[in-house]
Motif scaffolding. Structure first.
Motif, PDB file in Angstrom:
ATOM      1  N   TYR A  80     -18.403  -3.989   6.753  1.00  0.00           N
ATOM      2  CA  TYR A  80     -19.123  -2.906   7.447  1.00  0.00           C
ATOM      3  C   TYR A  80     -20.143  -2.250   6.512  1.00  0.00           C
ATOM      4  N   ALA A  81     -19.710  -1.932   5.290  1.00  0.00           N
ATOM      5  CA  ALA A  81     -20.615  -1.263   4.348  1.00  0.00           C
ATOM      6  C   ALA A  81     -21.781  -2.175   3.974  1.00  0.00           C
ATOM      7  N   SER A  82     -21.500  -3.450   3.771  1.00  0.00           N
ATOM      8  CA  SER A  82     -22.565  -4.391   3.403  1.00  0.00           C
ATOM      9  C   SER A  82     -23.576  -4.529   4.534  1.00  0.00           C
ATOM     10  N   SER A  83     -23.089  -4.586   5.779  1.00  0.00           N
ATOM     11  CA  SER A  83     -23.999  -4.759   6.911  1.00  0.00           C
ATOM     12  C   SER A  83     -24.874  -3.535   7.139  1.00  0.00           C
ATOM     13  N   LYS A  84     -24.387  -2.366   6.727  1.00  0.00           N
ATOM     14  CA  LYS A  84     -25.140  -1.132   6.914  1.00  0.00           C
ATOM     15  C   LYS A  84     -25.907  -0.715   5.657  1.00  0.00           C
ATOM     16  N   ARG A  85     -25.824  -1.545   4.634  1.00  0.00           N
ATOM     17  CA  ARG A  85     -26.467  -1.256   3.339  1.00  0.00           C
ATOM     18  C   ARG A  85     -25.945   0.046   2.754  1.00  0.00           C
ATOM     19  N   GLU A  86     -24.658   0.249   2.910  1.00  0.00           N
ATOM     20  CA  GLU A  86     -24.001   1.415   2.322  1.00  0.00           C
ATOM     21  C   GLU A  86     -23.293   0.990   1.037  1.00  0.00           C
ATOM     22  N   SER A 161     -20.961 -12.301  24.102  1.00  0.00           N
ATOM     23  CA  SER A 161     -21.958 -11.756  25.016  1.00  0.00           C
ATOM     24  C   SER A 161     -23.356 -12.243  24.652  1.00  0.00           C
ATOM     25  N   ALA A 162     -24.262 -12.104  25.606  1.00  0.00           N
ATOM     26  CA  ALA A 162     -25.663 -12.449  25.361  1.00  0.00           C
ATOM     27  C   ALA A 162     -26.236 -11.603  24.238  1.00  0.00           C
ATOM     28  N   SER A 163     -25.857 -10.335  24.200  1.00  0.00           N
ATOM     29  CA  SER A 163     -26.357  -9.442  23.151  1.00  0.00           C
ATOM     30  C   SER A 163     -25.893  -9.886  21.778  1.00  0.00           C
ATOM     31  N   ALA A 164     -24.624 -10.315  21.685  1.00  0.00           N
ATOM     32  CA  ALA A 164     -24.094 -10.763  20.402  1.00  0.00           C
ATOM     33  C   ALA A 164     -24.773 -12.047  19.942  1.00  0.00           C
ATOM     34  N   ILE A 165     -24.927 -13.008  20.845  1.00  0.00           N
ATOM     35  CA  ILE A 165     -25.586 -14.278  20.490  1.00  0.00           C
ATOM     36  C   ILE A 165     -27.029 -14.021  20.067  1.00  0.00           C
ATOM     37  N   THR A 166     -27.716 -13.143  20.787  1.00  0.00           N
ATOM     38  CA  THR A 166     -29.097 -12.804  20.434  1.00  0.00           C
ATOM     39  C   THR A 166     -29.155 -12.180  19.043  1.00  0.00           C
ATOM     40  N   ALA A 167     -28.248 -11.250  18.769  1.00  0.00           N
ATOM     41  CA  ALA A 167     -28.217 -10.599  17.457  1.00  0.00           C
ATOM     42  C   ALA A 167     -27.995 -11.620  16.351  1.00  0.00           C
ATOM     43  N   PHE A 168     -27.060 -12.542  16.567  1.00  0.00           N
ATOM     44  CA  PHE A 168     -26.798 -13.567  15.555  1.00  0.00           C
ATOM     45  C   PHE A 168     -28.025 -14.441  15.323  1.00  0.00           C
ATOM     46  N   ASN A 169     -28.669 -14.897  16.395  1.00  0.00           N
ATOM     47  CA  ASN A 169     -29.777 -15.825  16.223  1.00  0.00           C
ATOM     48  C   ASN A 169     -30.974 -15.148  15.568  1.00  0.00           C
ATOM     49  N   GLU A 170     -31.261 -13.924  15.984  1.00  0.00           N
ATOM     50  CA  GLU A 170     -32.376 -13.199  15.360  1.00  0.00           C
ATOM     51  C   GLU A 170     -32.073 -12.899  13.894  1.00  0.00           C
ATOM     52  N   GLY A 171     -30.826 -12.520  13.605  1.00  0.00           N
ATOM     53  CA  GLY A 171     -30.445 -12.279  12.214  1.00  0.00           C
ATOM     54  C   GLY A 171     -30.482 -13.545  11.383  1.00  0.00           C
ATOM     55  N   ALA A 172     -30.038 -14.664  11.982  1.00  0.00           N
ATOM     56  CA  ALA A 172     -30.073 -15.943  11.281  1.00  0.00           C
ATOM     57  C   ALA A 172     -31.500 -16.382  10.995  1.00  0.00           C
ATOM     58  N   ALA A 173     -32.403 -16.128  11.944  1.00  0.00           N
ATOM     59  CA  ALA A 173     -33.814 -16.476  11.738  1.00  0.00           C
ATOM     60  C   ALA A 173     -34.396 -15.705  10.563  1.00  0.00           C
ATOM     61  N   LYS A 174     -34.017 -14.447  10.457  1.00  0.00           N
ATOM     62  CA  LYS A 174     -34.533 -13.629   9.354  1.00  0.00           C
ATOM     63  C   LYS A 174     -33.938 -14.047   8.018  1.00  0.00           C
ATOM     64  N   PRO A 437     -29.211  -5.692  20.126  1.00  0.00           N
ATOM     65  CA  PRO A 437     -29.469  -6.900  19.328  1.00  0.00           C
ATOM     66  C   PRO A 437     -30.420  -6.671  18.162  1.00  0.00           C
ATOM     67  N   THR A 438     -31.417  -5.806  18.356  1.00  0.00           N
ATOM     68  CA  THR A 438     -32.378  -5.561  17.272  1.00  0.00           C
ATOM     69  C   THR A 438     -31.696  -4.930  16.072  1.00  0.00           C
ATOM     70  N   LEU A 439     -30.868  -3.922  16.324  1.00  0.00           N
ATOM     71  CA  LEU A 439     -30.137  -3.258  15.243  1.00  0.00           C
ATOM     72  C   LEU A 439     -29.091  -4.187  14.646  1.00  0.00           C
ATOM     73  N   LYS A 440     -28.319  -4.852  15.507  1.00  0.00           N
ATOM     74  CA  LYS A 440     -27.211  -5.664  15.020  1.00  0.00           C
ATOM     75  C   LYS A 440     -27.690  -6.919  14.308  1.00  0.00           C
ATOM     76  N   SER A 441     -28.846  -7.454  14.671  1.00  0.00           N
ATOM     77  CA  SER A 441     -29.375  -8.604  13.939  1.00  0.00           C
ATOM     78  C   SER A 441     -29.673  -8.223  12.499  1.00  0.00           C
ATOM     79  N   GLU A 442     -30.137  -7.006  12.320  1.00  0.00           N
ATOM     80  CA  GLU A 442     -30.384  -6.498  10.966  1.00  0.00           C
ATOM     81  C   GLU A 442     -29.069  -6.343  10.207  1.00  0.00           C
ATOM     82  N   ARG A 443     -28.015  -5.942  10.936  1.00  0.00           N
ATOM     83  CA  ARG A 443     -26.701  -5.771  10.304  1.00  0.00           C
ATOM     84  C   ARG A 443     -26.168  -7.119   9.810  1.00  0.00           C
ATOM     85  N   PHE A 444     -26.280  -8.153  10.645  1.00  0.00           N
ATOM     86  CA  PHE A 444     -25.828  -9.468  10.189  1.00  0.00           C
ATOM     87  C   PHE A 444     -26.660  -9.927   8.997  1.00  0.00           C
TER      88      PHE A 444
END
Length: 518
Positions: A80-86, A161-174, A437-444
């Protein structure tokens, strides 16, 4: 009866409460389904309520930092801390019992490796390509070197969920890693820019006819239309329920999921336990070669490990024929994101360390370790566990539950109910609306970067430039009550075959390097 007209509002509330309690008591006494409610009317309901909220009470109040499973509070907090840059540090030393059997000790060098000023890590310590080019040995038309050694394991749209898959793929792309689709097929949410590994399970979702048979033409069309698909993974079994087909409850099936998977609405979707496209290992190798020839892509297999006779047969066939899977993903029997009967999740298939070491020894004996890329999945998404895996012979690590936690999973363990409170493993529009998804992709992205950076920093502390250079002598495991430790080579009775490594520049400048946004 004048008191009825003069009774204050709060008095009427008490009367109504008494009436309700009497009605509940009468119902409890007359019903026959629950003995506790019959014998202890009204107050018996507290037992069921406490049973319902018990997991939450234990998770947040009762259990200590190192007590919970499958991931304890300390592990979850680091993610959690790593994903939030804490701040993900800890103070005052370790709070673990270092004498516990299986505890990992990584041996640092006396002098840390010194990197030159122009070293690529100084500019970007978050790019760590895979040490092997997948498919090159078998002359595939589109060989592939994953840009990262940390990647996303198979988790299907439908289960997630669609939101979770979207977050993963966008985060993976980055981040530059690949995203495994899981056996649920390729969805629009897997097409957000990342490299994709298409997982092909026993039900051939998205690649099947009305009777559930595999259709090669559909695979060819899908891969031609979606160049982001870089590898094919033939799923033989998974750690959560090896030897048992996947289950998607009817409650989680939407029209969109039904269309993607090519399945009917209104009933549970149960994948067969076995493949229909082949029935033995020679036929499986023919199937792998047919898919590779038709698509030009590297093809691998994924399996949990149990009996070893067929692994011996597979290795023997690969030596004899010169063909075979380009990569092998070993999934730990500890279970994963897939919901499963407790008997399967707890007892069927070997835990990852035993399963992987058993298979690796077979392939090393047959001289095949250079021809195959080994991928590990099963609670390896934490720095120490990842280092241990690399030392044992893994080339790439797939993360699933750790990735889920990086985008908000709270380990509620309700994945199979469609009531995931974090919106990750549910098809409820309301619940997944809370997952941005935009926020969570950054978290991943942050979690994956931090994990990669810590793996790299530990590697450098041990005198290496890349984790593929770790050997079985670089990591010890505690043996338990005898207060002794043993190197991995002694504990698991084999030596890792050296991986050809010619420096980080040769990896980052490789013509087959992936991670380019699609």
């Amino acid at each position: 009866m004048d008191w009825i007209t003069t009774l204050p509002a709060w008095g009427w509330m008490i009367v109504m409460l008494v009436v309700v309690l009497i009605a509940v008591a009468v119902y409890d006494i007359t019903q026959k389904k629950h003995t506790i409610l019959h014998n202890f009317p009204v107050i018996g309901h507290f037992r069921y309520w406490l049973e319902t909220v018990g997991p939450e009470l234990r998770q947040y109040i009762v259990a200590n930092n190192r007590e919970e499973l499958p991931f304890n509070r300390r592990q979850r907090s680091w993610i959690y801390a790593s994903s939030k840059r804490e701040n993900n540090f800890q103070g005052f030393g370790t709070d673990q019992d270092v004498n516990t059997a299986g505890f990992i000790f990584i041996k640092p060098a006396l002098l840390t490796k010194r990197l030159p000023k122009n070293h690529p890590y100084r500019e970007n310590p978050y790019v760590l390509p895979a040490p092997k080019v997948i498919g090159l040995t078998h002359n595939r038309k589109r060989p592939y070197r994953p840009k990262q050694v940390i990647n996303i394991s198979g988790m299907s749209f439908g289960s997630l969920s669609a939101s979770a898959i979207t977050a993963f793929n966008e985060g993976a792309a980055k981040f530059g890693c690949y995203h495994n689709t899981g056996e649920g097929g390729f969805s629009p949410y897997h097409d957000k820019g990342a490299d994709v590994v298409l997982n092909i399970g026993t039900a051939y979702f998205g690649l099947r006819d009305d009777e559930g048979n595999f259709v090669m033409e559909k695979l060819i069309k899908l891969t031609q239309k979606n160049p982001s698909i870089r590898m094919l993974e033939l799923k033989l079994s998974q750690g959560a329920k090896p030897g048992k087909g996947g289950v998607l409850p009817a409650a989680k099936i939407t029209q969109e999921i039904a269309d993607i998977r090519h399945v009917p609405m209104g009933r549970d979707v149960i994948s067969p336990a076995a493949h229909s496209a082949f029935s033995d290992l020679p036929e499986m190798l023919e199937f792998i070669e047919a898919m590779a020839a038709a698509t030009g892509l590297p093809v691998g297999i994924k399996a949990a490990v149990g009996k070893l006779e067929m692994w011996e047969e597979l290795a023997t066939l690969m030596v004899k024929t010169g063909v075979g899977p380009d990569f092998i993903t070993i999934d730990g029997g500890e279970g994963g994101t897939g919901a499963a009967p407790p008997s399967f999740a707890d007892h069927v298939a070997l835990p990852w360390v035993y399963g992987f070491s058993s298979v690796y020894k077979i392939f090393k004996k047959h001289g095949l370790t250079d021809r195959v890329t080994f991928i590990g999945s099963g609670k390896l998404g934490l720095p120490a566990q990842a280092i241990m895996a690399f030392a044992m012979g893994v080339d790439i690590i797939n993360v699933a539950r750790e990735a889920m936690m990086s985008i908000g999973c709270i380990q509620a363990q309700l994945c199979h109910t469609n009531h995931c409170p974090a919106g990750v493993a549910t098809q409820s529009k309301w619940l997944q609306a809370g997952l941005d998804p935009t926020l969570k992709s950054e978290r991943f992205y942050n979690y994956a970067k931090t994990l990669t950076k810590e793996i790299l920093e530990i590697s450098i502390a041990c005198g290496y430039e890349h984790p593929c250079q770790f050997t079985m002598h670089d990591v010890d495991v505690a043996m338990g009550d005898n207060n002794h430790t043993r190197p991995l080579s002694v504990a698991y009775e084999y030596e890792k075959a050296p991986v050809l490594y010619e420096g980080i520049d040769s990896l980052v400048n490789c013509q087959y390097l992936g991670g380019k946004k699609h």
